[in-house]
Design a protein around this motif. Sequence first.
Motif, mmCIF file in Angstrom:
data_model
loop_
_atom_site.group_PDB
_atom_site.id
_atom_site.type_symbol
_atom_site.label_atom_id
_atom_site.label_comp_id
_atom_site.label_asym_id
_atom_site.label_seq_id
_atom_site.Cartn_x
_atom_site.Cartn_y
_atom_site.Cartn_z
ATOM 1 N N ILE A 1 5.508 -7.985 1.239
ATOM 2 C CA ILE A 1 6.165 -7.254 0.150
ATOM 3 C C ILE A 1 6.183 -5.777 0.508
ATOM 4 C CG2 ILE A 1 6.004 -6.615 -2.294
ATOM 5 C CD1 ILE A 1 4.607 -9.258 -2.818
ATOM 6 N N SER A 2 7.307 -5.134 0.277
ATOM 7 C CA SER A 2 7.382 -3.695 0.468
ATOM 8 C C SER A 2 6.713 -3.002 -0.712
ATOM 9 C CB SER A 2 8.840 -3.250 0.571
ATOM 10 O OG SER A 2 8.958 -1.854 0.372
ATOM 11 N N GLY A 3 5.807 -2.066 -0.407
ATOM 12 C CA GLY A 3 5.138 -1.328 -1.475
ATOM 13 C C GLY A 3 6.100 -0.500 -2.297
ATOM 14 N N LYS A 4 7.265 -0.232 -1.729
ATOM 15 C CA LYS A 4 8.286 0.551 -2.433
ATOM 16 C C LYS A 4 9.160 -0.343 -3.302
ATOM 17 C CE LYS A 4 12.025 3.857 -1.546
ATOM 18 N NZ LYS A 4 12.746 4.624 -0.494
ATOM 19 N N SER A 5 9.607 -1.472 -2.751
ATOM 20 C CA SER A 5 10.534 -2.353 -3.477
ATOM 21 C C SER A 5 9.834 -3.244 -4.490
ATOM 22 C CB SER A 5 11.303 -3.234 -2.481
ATOM 23 O OG SER A 5 11.980 -2.438 -1.536
ATOM 24 N N GLY A 6 8.562 -3.568 -4.226
ATOM 25 C CA GLY A 6 7.805 -4.377 -5.169
ATOM 26 C C GLY A 6 8.102 -5.858 -5.062
ATOM 27 N N LEU A 7 7.785 -6.588 -6.133
ATOM 28 C CA LEU A 7 7.914 -8.044 -6.162
ATOM 29 C C LEU A 7 9.384 -8.420 -6.355
ATOM 30 C CD1 LEU A 7 6.429 -10.739 -6.071
ATOM 31 C CD2 LEU A 7 6.042 -10.546 -8.535
ATOM 32 N N THR A 8 10.078 -8.659 -5.258
ATOM 33 C CA THR A 8 11.514 -8.928 -5.273
ATOM 34 C C THR A 8 11.803 -10.420 -5.440
ATOM 35 O OG1 THR A 8 11.431 -9.062 -2.883
ATOM 36 C CG2 THR A 8 12.049 -6.933 -3.831
ATOM 37 N N ALA A 9 13.094 -10.713 -5.595
ATOM 38 C CA ALA A 9 13.522 -12.111 -5.735
ATOM 39 C C ALA A 9 13.139 -12.931 -4.512
ATOM 40 C CB ALA A 9 15.035 -12.168 -5.947
ATOM 41 N N LYS B 1 1.328 -25.132 0.445
ATOM 42 C CA LYS B 1 0.768 -24.250 1.471
ATOM 43 C C LYS B 1 -0.171 -23.215 0.867
ATOM 44 C CE LYS B 1 3.487 -26.440 4.222
ATOM 45 N NZ LYS B 1 2.968 -27.457 5.168
ATOM 46 N N GLY B 2 -1.162 -22.799 1.659
ATOM 47 C CA GLY B 2 -1.997 -21.677 1.256
ATOM 48 C C GLY B 2 -1.167 -20.402 1.273
ATOM 49 N N ILE B 3 -1.373 -19.521 0.303
ATOM 50 C CA ILE B 3 -0.524 -18.333 0.167
ATOM 51 C C ILE B 3 -1.370 -17.071 0.132
ATOM 52 C CG2 ILE B 3 1.174 -17.149 -1.297
ATOM 53 C CD1 ILE B 3 1.934 -19.925 -2.406
ATOM 54 N N ALA B 4 -0.966 -16.067 0.927
ATOM 55 C CA ALA B 4 -1.547 -14.727 0.875
ATOM 56 C C ALA B 4 -0.399 -13.731 0.771
ATOM 57 C CB ALA B 4 -2.391 -14.457 2.109
ATOM 58 N N PHE B 5 -0.719 -12.511 0.386
ATOM 59 C CA PHE B 5 0.288 -11.450 0.296
ATOM 60 C C PHE B 5 -0.124 -10.281 1.184
ATOM 61 C CE2 PHE B 5 0.745 -13.729 -3.712
ATOM 62 C CZ PHE B 5 2.121 -13.838 -3.858
ATOM 63 N N PHE B 6 0.883 -9.639 1.782
ATOM 64 C CA PHE B 6 0.656 -8.384 2.504
ATOM 65 C C PHE B 6 1.589 -7.346 1.906
ATOM 66 C CE2 PHE B 6 1.632 -5.215 5.709
ATOM 67 C CZ PHE B 6 0.395 -4.921 6.254
ATOM 68 N N ILE B 7 1.000 -6.293 1.321
ATOM 69 C CA ILE B 7 1.794 -5.208 0.745
ATOM 70 C C ILE B 7 1.913 -4.127 1.809
ATOM 71 C CG2 ILE B 7 1.982 -3.529 -1.128
ATOM 72 C CD1 ILE B 7 0.154 -5.409 -2.780
ATOM 73 N N GLY B 8 3.116 -3.965 2.342
ATOM 74 C CA GLY B 8 3.317 -3.064 3.474
ATOM 75 C C GLY B 8 4.155 -1.850 3.130
ATOM 76 N N LYS B 9 4.492 -1.110 4.192
ATOM 77 C CA LYS B 9 5.301 0.111 4.086
ATOM 78 C C LYS B 9 4.681 1.101 3.106
ATOM 79 C CE LYS B 9 9.716 -2.003 5.388
ATOM 80 N NZ LYS B 9 11.166 -2.065 5.120
ATOM 81 N N LEU B 10 3.350 1.189 3.128
ATOM 82 C CA LEU B 10 2.670 2.070 2.171
ATOM 83 C C LEU B 10 2.824 3.547 2.518
ATOM 84 C CD1 LEU B 10 -0.626 0.137 1.310
ATOM 85 C CD2 LEU B 10 1.529 0.238 0.048
ATOM 86 N N HIS C 1 7.292 6.776 -2.728
ATOM 87 C CA HIS C 1 7.274 5.943 -3.939
ATOM 88 C C HIS C 1 6.656 4.556 -3.722
ATOM 89 C CE1 HIS C 1 9.627 9.073 -5.694
ATOM 90 N NE2 HIS C 1 10.706 8.808 -4.976
ATOM 91 N N ALA C 2 6.055 4.310 -2.555
ATOM 92 C CA ALA C 2 5.330 3.045 -2.379
ATOM 93 C C ALA C 2 4.089 3.075 -3.262
ATOM 94 C CB ALA C 2 4.939 2.858 -0.919
ATOM 95 N N HIS C 3 3.756 1.958 -3.883
ATOM 96 C CA HIS C 3 2.641 1.946 -4.837
ATOM 97 C C HIS C 3 1.950 0.594 -4.791
ATOM 98 C CE1 HIS C 3 0.232 2.700 -8.349
ATOM 99 N NE2 HIS C 3 0.812 3.884 -8.562
ATOM 100 N N TYR C 4 0.852 0.502 -4.068
ATOM 101 C CA TYR C 4 0.086 -0.746 -3.911
ATOM 102 C C TYR C 4 -0.358 -1.295 -5.261
ATOM 103 C CZ TYR C 4 -4.076 -3.604 -2.921
ATOM 104 O OH TYR C 4 -5.018 -4.609 -2.880
ATOM 105 N N TYR C 5 -0.898 -0.446 -6.101
ATOM 106 C CA TYR C 5 -1.512 -0.924 -7.344
ATOM 107 C C TYR C 5 -0.462 -1.422 -8.341
ATOM 108 C CZ TYR C 5 -5.680 1.019 -5.305
ATOM 109 O OH TYR C 5 -6.712 1.262 -4.443
ATOM 110 N N ARG C 6 0.710 -0.841 -8.306
ATOM 111 C CA ARG C 6 1.791 -1.333 -9.160
ATOM 112 C C ARG C 6 2.220 -2.735 -8.713
ATOM 113 N NH1 ARG C 6 5.220 3.009 -9.157
ATOM 114 N NH2 ARG C 6 6.331 2.242 -7.319
#
Length: 676
Positions: free
Chosen positions: A103-111, A125-134, A138-143
Amino acid sequence: MKQYSSDKIKNVVLLGHGGSGKTTLADALLYNAGVIERIGAPGSTVMDFDAEEKKRTASLGLSVYPIEVDDLKINLMDAPGQFDFTAGVYEGLSAADNAVIVISGKSGLTAGAKKSYDLAKEMGKGIAFFIGKLNSTHAHYYRVVSALTANYGAAICPVIAPIVENDAVTAYVNLIDNTAYRADGLSLTQINFTPTDEITKMRDLLLEAVASTDEALMEKYFEGEVFTDEEVITALSGGMKTGEICPVFCGVQASGDAVPLFAQLLYKILPAADKNALIDENGEEISPDENAKAKLFVFKTVADPFVGRLSYFKVACGKVANDLRLTCLRTGKEERLSKVMVPKAAKQEDAPTLLPGDIGCVSKLGDVKTGDTLSAAGGAAVKATVFPAPCISSAVYPKNKGEEEKIATGMARLCEEDPTISFGFKTDTLESVLSAMGEVHIDVIASRLKTKFGVDVVLKAPKVAYRETIRKSAKVQGKYKKQSGGHGQFGDVWIEFSPCEEEELVFEESVVGGAVPKNFFPAVEKGLRDSVTKGVLAGYPMVGIKANLYDGSYHPVDSSEMSFKTAASLAFKEGIPQCAPVLLEPFGKLTVVLDEDNLGDVIGDINKRRGRIIGMNPLDNKQQEVIGEVPIAEMSDFATAMRSITGGTASFTLQFERYEEVPSHLAQKIIEEANK
């Protein structure tokens, strides 16, 4: 390459929205492992090696590259993010045991991220997330974490969190052992830090998620005891396997910031292949026993005009080695694996033996396609992945005359490679039609036809298979008389034309007194059947007609089959215009699954296309199923419109249902166009 047992093999696919940074993250992981010398920019990454991918700077297909680290083998897969190339996502999930959604830290949770999660969840499947482009403005990990928690609840479990000062990330915290690091590319320097409220909240989420996986850990948590790192890693791995936990990581792909920390923790947490047996078509697990008879599952096929077909496979059980002979359970034919290899993006490396859970490839198998199971001992096939059906079509014409066969050959090879496309000749419109997942998909296929198979094509909107019919009855005479010396030609028929429910012409005869001899009846019928192939309004085939031959006359010398066939066609031309002919168009049943938020806009779009809504059903996850009937002539760009309206979250199917009369104002335009 050394052999790895299934408990040392971990298969993971990177998923997410187009442009989220999946391929750059793959490069960063390979660079971190010392496999490549740099992190590529878009268009020059290791995983995007196809000429079309380089040209478009985007992933168009699934690529695979193994990483060997800490006595583990990580089969890293990179799937496309663009919705048009969803085949790569299905291929990756059918071979992987785990998915990391980028997930882009700027674009957020997209479609795209939501669809990836839903599909990975559906496929177990097992699922993990990587929040990138921090490092983006306007990138915001916590959002993003807040949005993930709002959508997926207590399963969201932060593992790495950033320290943010003045809107910039200054360090990263390993929440498992509560240590912080300043990142400079692949370099990590441990620093002292005072946890902020945000960091404390993230660590609390981690500890609560860990505690929820086991009663003993829950008790320990409530008693205020500290978890060991090993307990946390084991709980995260087990929770990821069961779907109770989705670990969340972060970093910067392009620079490699925090990627070493991400890789170190991810490789420990990912459940291994021995915990993720393939499922057979009976719903039973196939034990990853290396001492069993060999069985493998083909999850991807690449059509190469020079190398031939390259089949990517996952070993279900047993050992797969050079010169092994296996039977394709679909065809019953024996196939020889002459040389087993492991894929390394654009290249392949020899691998004499592969064990259960591992991924390899082999070239020049016979009649083997994606989804096939090859087995040494028969038994049940691996449950094949069901790919989505194509939803947009284009007529394909050769740019140069006489290349139709080259197009058909190339398309057949590309259909082997991509299960989400279809190609065939439509007898009702006399066109070759390509169906795919979107406009870009069709454009890429046309480009690959040229680069791989040397044939240029012209793409056009496919013709609509209109029909003509009649609404009234009429009785007419068809008389054919010709005298040119010697034997002449004479045929005389009286035929009543009337509407009926049958699609094919219904021919009847009620002649009395031998006015038309029986031996001429077949000729009359043949003349009529030839005539209905081209209607009187716009030349479209005619349906729903009954023709009754009830009278006529003949000449004992001049009458022949040809003269009665001609007389019948004259009766058709004379009679059908008197029967109120009308134009028909194909209607289809449309089923759309969409988010409730888009319901009004989608219904509005369907109404604009002269569609009718016939039902709506509420589904889980705040979704609706809309069922309607629509004229197929209006649906050529529906897939594009749905993507625009819903951001790519909607899916639909369209199946031919029946023919209906075209409204008069539209029919006139169609008739004028056809008669130009």
